[in-house]
Design a protein around this motif. Structure first.
Motif, PDB file in Angstrom:
ATOM      1  N   TYR A   1      -2.369  82.603  39.891  1.00  0.00           N
ATOM      2  CA  TYR A   1      -1.635  84.349  40.387  1.00  0.00           C
ATOM      3  C   TYR A   1      -1.695  83.787  42.131  1.00  0.00           C
ATOM      4  CZ  TYR A   1      -2.874  86.532  36.652  1.00  0.00           C
ATOM      5  OH  TYR A   1      -3.242  86.368  35.125  1.00  0.00           O
ATOM      6  N   PRO A   2      -0.909  82.835  42.261  1.00  0.00           N
ATOM      7  CA  PRO A   2      -0.516  82.133  43.298  1.00  0.00           C
ATOM      8  C   PRO A   2      -0.139  83.933  44.334  1.00  0.00           C
ATOM      9  CG  PRO A   2       1.303  80.861  42.418  1.00  0.00           C
ATOM     10  CD  PRO A   2       0.021  82.089  40.917  1.00  0.00           C
ATOM     11  N   ALA A   3       0.527  84.534  43.979  1.00  0.00           N
ATOM     12  CA  ALA A   3       1.494  86.078  44.687  1.00  0.00           C
ATOM     13  C   ALA A   3       0.013  86.500  45.272  1.00  0.00           C
ATOM     14  CB  ALA A   3       2.144  86.859  43.753  1.00  0.00           C
ATOM     15  N   PHE A   4      -1.280  85.810  44.726  1.00  0.00           N
ATOM     16  CA  PHE A   4      -2.755  86.237  45.064  1.00  0.00           C
ATOM     17  C   PHE A   4      -3.821  85.447  45.842  1.00  0.00           C
ATOM     18  CE2 PHE A   4      -1.369  89.458  40.748  1.00  0.00           C
ATOM     19  CZ  PHE A   4      -0.242  89.484  41.486  1.00  0.00           C
ATOM     20  N   HIS A   5      -2.568  84.613  46.437  1.00  0.00           N
ATOM     21  CA  HIS A   5      -3.376  83.919  46.914  1.00  0.00           C
ATOM     22  C   HIS A   5      -4.083  82.571  46.355  1.00  0.00           C
ATOM     23  CE1 HIS A   5      -3.737  86.226  50.861  1.00  0.00           C
ATOM     24  NE2 HIS A   5      -5.008  87.561  49.794  1.00  0.00           N
ATOM     25  N   GLY A   6      -3.661  82.647  45.157  1.00  0.00           N
ATOM     26  CA  GLY A   6      -4.515  81.676  44.200  1.00  0.00           C
ATOM     27  C   GLY A   6      -5.190  80.990  44.631  1.00  0.00           C
ATOM     28  N   ALA A   7      -5.259  79.478  43.989  1.00  0.00           N
ATOM     29  CA  ALA A   7      -7.157  78.806  43.936  1.00  0.00           C
ATOM     30  C   ALA A   7      -7.479  79.545  45.123  1.00  0.00           C
ATOM     31  CB  ALA A   7      -7.108  77.475  43.333  1.00  0.00           C
ATOM     32  N   PRO A   8      -8.916  78.557  45.074  1.00  0.00           N
ATOM     33  CA  PRO A   8      -9.920  79.480  46.024  1.00  0.00           C
ATOM     34  C   PRO A   8      -9.711  77.698  47.130  1.00  0.00           C
ATOM     35  CG  PRO A   8     -11.291  79.511  44.331  1.00  0.00           C
ATOM     36  CD  PRO A   8     -10.688  79.297  44.187  1.00  0.00           C
ATOM     37  N   VAL A   9      -9.425  78.017  49.020  1.00  0.00           N
ATOM     38  CA  VAL A   9      -9.625  76.892  49.879  1.00  0.00           C
ATOM     39  C   VAL A   9     -10.824  75.804  49.766  1.00  0.00           C
ATOM     40  CG1 VAL A   9      -7.668  77.919  51.051  1.00  0.00           C
ATOM     41  CG2 VAL A   9      -9.627  78.558  51.854  1.00  0.00           C
ATOM     42  N   SER A  10     -11.880  76.927  49.467  1.00  0.00           N
ATOM     43  CA  SER A  10     -13.131  75.766  49.389  1.00  0.00           C
ATOM     44  C   SER A  10     -13.809  76.792  48.852  1.00  0.00           C
ATOM     45  CB  SER A  10     -13.736  76.111  51.219  1.00  0.00           C
ATOM     46  OG  SER A  10     -14.626  75.444  51.507  1.00  0.00           O
ATOM     47  N   LEU A  11     -15.302  76.128  48.733  1.00  0.00           N
ATOM     48  CA  LEU A  11     -16.955  77.052  48.152  1.00  0.00           C
ATOM     49  C   LEU A  11     -18.147  76.013  48.299  1.00  0.00           C
ATOM     50  CD1 LEU A  11     -17.824  75.219  45.553  1.00  0.00           C
ATOM     51  CD2 LEU A  11     -16.125  76.348  44.152  1.00  0.00           C
ATOM     52  N   GLY A  12     -18.782  76.390  48.376  1.00  0.00           N
ATOM     53  CA  GLY A  12     -19.970  76.081  48.102  1.00  0.00           C
ATOM     54  C   GLY A  12     -20.707  76.022  49.668  1.00  0.00           C
ATOM     55  N   LEU A  13     -19.589  75.585  50.919  1.00  0.00           N
ATOM     56  CA  LEU A  13     -19.860  75.231  51.695  1.00  0.00           C
ATOM     57  C   LEU A  13     -19.822  75.746  53.128  1.00  0.00           C
ATOM     58  CD1 LEU A  13     -20.210  71.785  51.321  1.00  0.00           C
ATOM     59  CD2 LEU A  13     -22.606  72.286  51.565  1.00  0.00           C
ATOM     60  N   PRO A  14     -19.927  76.682  53.708  1.00  0.00           N
ATOM     61  CA  PRO A  14     -19.187  77.440  54.770  1.00  0.00           C
ATOM     62  C   PRO A  14     -19.643  76.556  55.764  1.00  0.00           C
ATOM     63  CG  PRO A  14     -21.448  78.403  53.955  1.00  0.00           C
ATOM     64  CD  PRO A  14     -20.982  77.612  53.501  1.00  0.00           C
ATOM     65  N   SER A  15     -19.703  75.221  55.910  1.00  0.00           N
ATOM     66  CA  SER A  15     -19.043  73.616  56.839  1.00  0.00           C
ATOM     67  C   SER A  15     -18.274  73.708  57.069  1.00  0.00           C
ATOM     68  CB  SER A  15     -20.411  73.240  57.293  1.00  0.00           C
ATOM     69  OG  SER A  15     -20.957  72.607  56.114  1.00  0.00           O
TER      70      SER A  15
ATOM     71  N   PRO B   1     -22.803  81.242  39.981  1.00  0.00           N
ATOM     72  CA  PRO B   1     -21.855  79.574  39.368  1.00  0.00           C
ATOM     73  C   PRO B   1     -20.511  79.549  38.782  1.00  0.00           C
ATOM     74  CG  PRO B   1     -24.378  78.772  40.238  1.00  0.00           C
ATOM     75  CD  PRO B   1     -24.521  80.455  40.411  1.00  0.00           C
ATOM     76  N   ALA B   2     -21.457  80.076  37.103  1.00  0.00           N
ATOM     77  CA  ALA B   2     -20.271  80.196  35.843  1.00  0.00           C
ATOM     78  C   ALA B   2     -19.534  81.257  36.744  1.00  0.00           C
ATOM     79  CB  ALA B   2     -21.605  81.450  35.097  1.00  0.00           C
ATOM     80  N   ASP B   3     -19.287  82.159  37.671  1.00  0.00           N
ATOM     81  CA  ASP B   3     -18.620  83.303  37.758  1.00  0.00           C
ATOM     82  C   ASP B   3     -17.586  82.173  38.790  1.00  0.00           C
ATOM     83  OD1 ASP B   3     -18.870  85.114  36.058  1.00  0.00           O
ATOM     84  OD2 ASP B   3     -20.074  86.485  37.657  1.00  0.00           O
ATOM     85  N   ALA B   4     -18.203  81.583  39.827  1.00  0.00           N
ATOM     86  CA  ALA B   4     -17.928  80.684  40.961  1.00  0.00           C
ATOM     87  C   ALA B   4     -16.362  79.905  39.729  1.00  0.00           C
ATOM     88  CB  ALA B   4     -18.697  80.279  41.079  1.00  0.00           C
ATOM     89  N   ILE B   5     -16.471  79.198  38.366  1.00  0.00           N
ATOM     90  CA  ILE B   5     -16.036  78.882  38.012  1.00  0.00           C
ATOM     91  C   ILE B   5     -14.670  79.635  37.283  1.00  0.00           C
ATOM     92  CG2 ILE B   5     -15.963  77.415  35.867  1.00  0.00           C
ATOM     93  CD1 ILE B   5     -18.648  75.859  36.658  1.00  0.00           C
ATOM     94  N   LYS B   6     -15.773  80.431  37.368  1.00  0.00           N
ATOM     95  CA  LYS B   6     -14.445  81.341  35.416  1.00  0.00           C
ATOM     96  C   LYS B   6     -13.015  81.943  36.987  1.00  0.00           C
ATOM     97  CE  LYS B   6     -15.644  84.176  32.734  1.00  0.00           C
ATOM     98  NZ  LYS B   6     -16.045  85.424  32.031  1.00  0.00           N
ATOM     99  N   ALA B   7     -13.625  82.315  38.305  1.00  0.00           N
ATOM    100  CA  ALA B   7     -12.719  82.984  39.226  1.00  0.00           C
ATOM    101  C   ALA B   7     -11.731  81.939  39.904  1.00  0.00           C
ATOM    102  CB  ALA B   7     -13.227  82.853  40.811  1.00  0.00           C
ATOM    103  N   THR B   8     -11.981  80.458  39.689  1.00  0.00           N
ATOM    104  CA  THR B   8     -11.424  79.499  40.487  1.00  0.00           C
ATOM    105  C   THR B   8     -10.941  78.807  39.885  1.00  0.00           C
ATOM    106  OG1 THR B   8     -13.257  78.073  41.678  1.00  0.00           O
ATOM    107  CG2 THR B   8     -11.594  77.164  40.763  1.00  0.00           C
ATOM    108  N   ILE B   9     -10.305  79.162  38.332  1.00  0.00           N
ATOM    109  CA  ILE B   9      -9.418  78.557  37.002  1.00  0.00           C
ATOM    110  C   ILE B   9      -8.724  80.052  36.943  1.00  0.00           C
ATOM    111  CG2 ILE B   9      -9.318  78.984  34.809  1.00  0.00           C
ATOM    112  CD1 ILE B   9     -12.195  77.359  35.096  1.00  0.00           C
ATOM    113  N   LEU B  10      -9.293  81.457  37.310  1.00  0.00           N
ATOM    114  CA  LEU B  10      -8.210  82.202  36.678  1.00  0.00           C
ATOM    115  C   LEU B  10      -7.400  83.038  38.183  1.00  0.00           C
ATOM    116  CD1 LEU B  10     -10.723  85.234  35.867  1.00  0.00           C
ATOM    117  CD2 LEU B  10      -8.938  84.374  34.256  1.00  0.00           C
ATOM    118  N   SER B  11      -8.141  82.803  38.940  1.00  0.00           N
ATOM    119  CA  SER B  11      -7.039  82.580  40.584  1.00  0.00           C
ATOM    120  C   SER B  11      -6.192  82.076  40.713  1.00  0.00           C
ATOM    121  CB  SER B  11      -8.100  83.195  41.842  1.00  0.00           C
ATOM    122  OG  SER B  11      -8.504  81.522  41.745  1.00  0.00           O
ATOM    123  N   ALA B  12      -6.387  80.861  40.735  1.00  0.00           N
ATOM    124  CA  ALA B  12      -5.312  79.761  40.653  1.00  0.00           C
ATOM    125  C   ALA B  12      -3.920  80.274  39.661  1.00  0.00           C
ATOM    126  CB  ALA B  12      -5.597  78.153  40.460  1.00  0.00           C
TER     127      ALA B  12
END
Lengths: 266, 266
Positions: free
Chosen positions: A187-201, A174-185
């Motif tokens: 960098y739009p050139a590399f897909h930016g923020a996640p599109v979803s998390l937690g629930l594959p459904s 979880p702590a890495d999911a949070i950090k990765a979300t904030i960091l990746s956001a």
């Protein structure tokens, strides 16, 4: 790399491309050239190129456009010196009328003078940035790649190009999911923020173990959550669905290695 | 508010404080004064004030310090004009030697000349910012507050102050969880980024339905993930554990309303 015949500097993108071209390096590119931008390759006949570019721009989170070649040119000078895009990627997929007909390590035999090559941002670039910030990417620790999934979400169609959004998944604490979300956001050139998390459904994914192509890390540890990013493979699916007479893409996890440095300041 | 006896402008923090002081408004403050910063109150005897401030600074994600009064002063001019901190909060908890002895609506009878009041950032401030960006906060739609949990994580102790981290939980759909993570990270004064998400077990929470104090929205819909932020109630627990001869805090969801505008540019 070091200590073997044909050793090369895995940090030098020119050396990496040359090693790939000369078959001295045949591995996935996610563990080499980690300080430069890597990208997805999709090459389409010139008559479809403008529509494909428009499709990329309409679905920019999945398909962030890094470069486009002139018709028949096997180089994109804005991305790399000394690049032969038909030979410097470790593997290719050749599609004719949407069907996979070959997976050569050198695509120059199939390259046509009217092909336009697109290079699209790739998650390997943000993976390097995440690791720099201490995010643990277990699939890399295990010598694997991230799993991909075809979701239930439609992309925005343009011309003949349409299809479902493809995502890549990383199993993160979880702590890495949070950090990765904030960091990746950042960098739009590399897909930016996640599109979803937690629930594959949420993405219409019924079973994480059934990944696209059957590869990648798919099993979560009990202390991990799945985090999903839009993936450049979205473009490959759309190009196949368009049943183009010819389409050439990179082969999974063998990406286009550019000379563009990754952002240093974050 | 409007249309009732003693109507006041719920957007005007001075009017809200006055309405609270005069008992014309007795509700939770998360639905009024939404354009200004709200805060947690912890008042401790002056001899413990420096240690409590150091504890806040050592655990700044839970206890972001917004203001501190001079001993015996019932105002913090940097936070609000016309404030009587012993009367302008909708409810108080009075602790003696760590035991809750009273929950008055007016604390002026218990206030002592040596008390130092601390105001600490509160999630109500970032909830307003999240909603401005289209994040759905179901607990607000349902007229509820976020649930709180005492986690298994230790805070950094300072002097007599120690204890477990308390978190607040919001049930969010994945896209909103991502947006909320990115947005809240920009506001360290209101607890910053989440501390965890997705897995209650990551924080040692066994059952989401067993919230701290038994209140708040605790049931997730199937399309929601739990997202956890550090919570100012951490300070209340630490102050209780220190068994101070006197400690006065706000009563749940009745926060200190300041005049500080929330950030407009994000």
């Amino acid at each position: 790399m070091a200590g073997v015949a044909g050793a090369f500097d895995p940090a030098d993108p020119v050396a990496v491309r040359r090693a790939i071209r000369e078959r001295r390096f045949t591995g996935f590119t996610n563990l080499v050239a980690r300080t430069v931008v890597q990208g997805n390759l999709v090459a389409v006949p010139a008559e479809y190129a403008d529509a494909f570019e428009a499709y990329c721009r309409a679905n920019a989170q999945a398909l962030p456009l890094l470069g486009r070649s002139a018709p028949g040119e096997r180089a994109i000078p804005s991305l790399a010196q000394d690049m032969d895009i038909a030979r410097d990627t470790g593997g290719y997929m050749i599609f004719r009328d949407g069907e996979l007909v070959d997976t050569p390590v050198d695509a120059s035999g199939a390259w046509r003078d009217d092909l336009v090559a697109f290079v699209l941002g790739c998650s390997f670039s943000f993976e390097a940035l995440l690791q720099r910030h201490g995010v643990r990417l277990r699939h890399l620790d295990e010598g694997n790649v991230s799993a991909m999934y075809v979701t239930g979400r439609d992309t925005t169609p343009v011309g003949p190009f349409a299809g479902k959004l493809v995502v890549s998944m990383r199993a993160l604490r979880p702590a890495d999911a949070i950090k990765a979300t904030i960091l990746s956001a950042r960098y739009p050139a590399f897909h930016g923020a996640p599109v979803s998390l937690g629930l594959p459904s949420d993405l219409g994914i019924e079973d994480l173990e059934q990944s696209y192509g059957g590869h990648g890390l798919t099993r979560l540890n009990p202390d991990e959550v799945p985090v999903f990013w839009a993936c450049g493979a979205t473009g490959q699916i759309a190009a196949r669905a368009a049943r183009l007479p010819l389409c050439i893409t990179h082969y999974k996890a063998h990406m286009v290695v550019t000379d563009l440095p990754l952002p240093k300041e974050d």
